[in-house]
Design a protein around this motif. Structure first.
Motif, short mmCIF file in Angstrom:
data_model
loop_
_atom_site.label_atom_id
_atom_site.label_comp_id
_atom_site.label_asym_id
_atom_site.label_seq_id
_atom_site.Cartn_x
_atom_site.Cartn_y
_atom_site.Cartn_z
N TYR A 26 0.83 -1.22 0.00
CA TYR A 26 0.00 0.00 0.00
C TYR A 26 0.86 1.26 0.00
CZ TYR A 26 -3.37 3.52 1.47
OH TYR A 26 -4.14 4.65 1.54
N THR A 27 1.88 1.29 0.84
CA THR A 27 2.73 2.48 0.90
C THR A 27 3.57 2.65 -0.36
OG1 THR A 27 4.45 1.23 2.08
CG2 THR A 27 2.86 2.46 3.41
N ASN A 28 3.74 1.57 -1.12
CA ASN A 28 4.50 1.64 -2.38
C ASN A 28 3.60 1.52 -3.60
OD1 ASN A 28 7.65 1.47 -1.85
ND2 ASN A 28 6.68 0.16 -0.32
N ARG A 29 2.32 1.77 -3.42
CA ARG A 29 1.38 1.64 -4.54
C ARG A 29 1.70 2.66 -5.62
NH1 ARG A 29 -0.79 4.56 -0.56
NH2 ARG A 29 -2.04 6.42 -1.05
N ASP A 30 1.28 2.33 -6.81
CA ASP A 30 1.53 3.19 -7.97
C ASP A 30 0.90 4.55 -7.73
OD1 ASP A 30 2.40 4.00 -10.40
OD2 ASP A 30 1.09 2.71 -11.59
N ALA A 84 1.83 6.62 -5.29
CA ALA A 84 2.09 7.08 -3.92
C ALA A 84 3.57 7.34 -3.68
CB ALA A 84 1.58 6.05 -2.91
N THR A 85 4.40 6.94 -4.63
CA THR A 85 5.85 7.09 -4.47
C THR A 85 6.42 7.78 -5.72
OG1 THR A 85 6.34 4.97 -5.53
CG2 THR A 85 5.94 4.94 -3.15
#
Length: 750
Positions: free
Chosen positions: A557-561, A563-564
């Motif tokens: 989730y924290t590395n979802r497309d 979000a980063t």
């Protein structure tokens, strides 16, 4: 049973371990108003902003502009600056194609007042294709320039100082090879401080030091904030990376190899930009480099060959001691564990058979813990290929995946222990686990520093248990105090080691972190055994799975497309000028709908389209035919000689490609010369060569061509990195392409 002392003791150990990680503050970046004699990250960053404004692969406009800026800057400092030109060659282990280039090293010298040798501040100024290289190796370039400025301020140093900015490091350490192949600019010993990066953040670590290293580590330890670890010197060999240090070391130079490795998802990508480089990391690298260089410039460098190897570790700075101490401590651990086993057997808490069985189980559990730590990220990449970076498969935000790895390792170890404790007994398992640690440490003794991260936590822990066993049973709390006291070194060493392991990346670092978790689990057992359940391995395993899945999902989730930073793609284009056909290709499987639309065919080798990767399976698909002129081959000479032929050609690129390649089929190459320099012909001759010369290169081949002349084929190619020349190409929306490659190939029969 009163468990409170054990609970409190465990809390103390964990707090000490956490403190060892969080208490050391990162370096505070210093501004441009800092005193002239100090290192300033802001002043160094100003250089990085210039050289990393655009990518600077060999023979590119950015490469030329960076070199001109660096020469001008060093000239302005008053250093004697020259450009060392020459040719370097590299033979990869995974390919018969040699890699060569015409190089331009930057060598700036500040002569000493009474030199005993030379101190070299080294970094490389080239980058991979499409990467601005703010960290790799902008951080090294900025460090060298700012340290050179500070050394220029005040009295001139005793020893000579050289700033060496090598070329062609990314093509196989070519610039360092060229520098060491020629006589040094000054007589006497040379000490090289090499600066590198495998990411854009993190604490700079001196992970390799030349041998003998006693004086070198002593000097390094005087620099505030210096960190080094002999364990990493051996561990680094397992990684698919190398630095110029290898060539310096092979040439017999003294040296340090220092790098940062945090934020490795940005490494070798278009996202390695100045705004993403940690100023704190830059400041600490510069502080250590300047302090170490200053000490070395005042040292009699002729004495550096004296002394024995010293092991350096980093719980909270540099801990150094002679090599024989590591051996002695390892043997002492073996004696202490044997003594503990005897105590347990005499008291009938365990038997020799149970201890041996427990050791076997503990070894399997440790291996399983490493594998379990590896699985969360491995499975995540298989499920969502775009999560990891292209060069080394790292996520931008690895925290939850790291937590998943640690939880998985702890869960496996706990479940195995609970499952076998009734059969083997807690005392037997505790001793058996320590036996495994001891055996691994003994096996690591031939390699410098391998035993140390095992012995430093285990030996005090075993001694603490032996002291506790010597105390009367009624002194239960004092017995716990003795055990806890013995565990404090384990907290100081092993907890930071678990976290530091992830600097190698999740693929390599997670299993290593799992191994260190197993060491910590083993030494903690005398304290934690009463706190663990007597049964219920299955519930523990189920709970572990849920916890690991939760951490892994949070990582996704924290590395979802979106979000980063943009996700990464890797795509090549090759045009076969003979057939008028073109393909898209990638060594990676499709990472998105965009690349899936290009790479429609199953992976297979494409030796015609990519001659330097004849055995690599590439995902591929048909591509538009770009109007690109093929490389030009002009025959200058073709003469029969000694049962063969001498073929001399000029190879050039009408489209201005800086990299040219040539491969011979149907004949054995006995001797070869490229751009005036000899190259090892090997078993199957082929090369890629990079040059700034728009007229191309001359190639002279001595062929053992005993068959008909028409059977000899010469395949040629030129290589660039701009995919926009392909009709209809549009960059992936919201993504970046790493290592873009455009190849035009053709075959010439002779």
């Amino acid at each position: 049973m009163d468990r409170l002392p054990n609970v409190l003791g465990l809390l103390v150990v964990l707090l000490v371990g956490i403190g060892a990680v969080v208490v050391p503050d990162p370096a505070t970046p210093v501004g441009t108003d800092a005193p002239a004699a100090e290192f300033s990250a802001a002043r160094a960053a100003a250089h990085i902003d210039v050289v990393a404004a655009t990518p600077r692969p060999l023979a590119s406009p950015g490469h030329t502009a960076a070199r001109e800026y660096l020469v001008r800057t060093l000239d302005d400092l008053g250093w004697d600056t020259t450009v060392q030109e020459g040719i370097g060659w590299y033979s990869p282990t995974d390919s018969d194609t040699r890699r060569g280039a015409r190089l331009r090293n930057i060598v700036a010298t500040l002569p000493g007042t009474d030199p005993t040798g030379t101190v070299v501040l080294a970094a490389h100024y080239d980058t991979v294709t499409a990467s601005p290289g703010a960290s790799d190796d902008g951080i090294g370039v900025g460090t060298a320039l700012e340290a050179a400025r500070a050394l220029t301020d005040g009295d001139r140093p005793r020893n000579n100082v050289v700033v060496l900015l090598t070329d062609g490091e990314e093509r196989g350490l070519l610039g360092a090879q060229l520098f060491t192949a020629e006589p040094p600019p000054f007589p006497g010993p040379m000490v090289v401080l090499n600066h590198e990066a495998r990411g854009n953040a993190g604490t700079p670590l001196t992970f390799r030091i030349s041998s003998p290293n006693a004086d070198l580590i002593r000097i390094l330890s005087q620099a505030p904030g210096a960190l080094a670890d002999s364990f990493t010197q051996t561990a680094f060999e397992a990684l698919p990376n190398d630095t110029d240090f290898r060539r310096f070391d092979e040439a017999g130079l003294h040296g340090y190899d220092t790098a940062i490795a945090g934020g490795s998802a940005y490494y070798h990508t278009p996202l390695d930009t100045p705004d993403r480089l940690s100023r704190s990391s830059l400041q600490q690298m510069g502080d250590v480099a300047l302090a170490t260089a200053r000490t070395l410039t005042a040292t009699d460098l002729t004495a550096l060959d004296a002394g024995t190897d010293i092991v350096g570790t980093t719980p909270w700075g540099l801990l150094r001691y002679p090599r024989w101490v590591e051996v002695a401590l390892t043997l002492a651990l073996a004696v202490a564990v044997a003594a503990l086993a005897v105590v347990r057997i005499r008291r009938r808490d365990a038997s020799a058979g149970r201890i041996a069985g427990a050791a076997a189980v503990a070894l399997v559990a440790a291996v399983a813990a490493g594998a379990a730590a590896f699985l969360p990220w491995w499975l995540s990449q298989r499920a969502v290929p775009g999560l990891g970076s292209v060069p080394i498969g790292e996520p931008y935000r690895p925290g939850f995946y790291q937590l998943a790895a640690v939880v998985a390792a702890i869960g496996v170890l706990t479940a195995v222990y609970v499952a076998v404790r009734r059969r083997l007994g807690a005392p037997a398992f505790a001793v058996g686990a320590l036996v495994v640690v001891t055996v691994v440490a003994l096996a690591g003794l031939p390699f410098l520093g391998i035993a140390t991260p095992l012995v430093l936590p285990a030996l005090p822990a075993v001694l603490g248990v032996l002291v506790a066993e010597a105390l009367p049973q009624r002194w239960s709390r004092w017995r716990v105090v003795a055990v806890v006291a013995g565990l404090l070194p384990a907290a100081l060493v092993t907890v930071p080691a678990v976290l530091a392991s992830f600097d190698a990346g999740l693929t390599f670092g997670a299993p290593l972190a799992g191994a260190f978790v197993a060491v910590l689990f083993a030494v903690l057992l005398p304290l934690t055994a009463p706190l663990l359940p007597g049964e219920g391995a299955v519930p523990i395993a189920v709970t572990t799975v849920f916890a690991v899945v939760a951490c892994t999902l949070l990582g996704g989730y924290t590395n979802r497309d979106g979000a980063t930073a943009p996700r990464q793609e890797e795509v090549f284009y090759s045009l076969d000028a003979d057939r008028g056909q073109a393909v898209w290709a990638s060594p990676d499987r499709p990472r998105s709908d965009w690349s899936a639309a290009l790479l429609t065919e199953f992976p297979a080798p494409l030796p015609t389209q990519f001659p330097w990767r004849p055995d690599t399976s590439l995902a591929h698909g048909p591509a538009p035919v770009a109007p690109l002129a093929p490389p030009r081959v002009e025959v200058l000479d073709d003469t029969p000689v000694d049962g063969g032929r001498v073929l001399q050609v000029r190879l050039s690129s009408p489209r201005g490609a800086p990299t040219l390649g040539l491969w011979v089929d149907g004949a054995t190459v006995r001797e070869a010369t490229v751009d005036g320099a000899p190259v090892d012909p090997g078993a199957n001759f082929g090369f890629l060569f990079t040059t700034e010369n728009p007229d191309g290169i001359e190639v002279r081949l001595d062929l053992d061509a005993s068959g008909p002349a028409e059977e000899v084929e010469v395949r040629v190619a030129d290589v660039t990195g701009d995919l926009t020349v392909v009709p209809g190409y549009s960059p992936p929306p919201g993504k970046v392409v790493v290592g873009p490659t455009v190849v035009v190939v053709r075959t010439v029969g002779r």
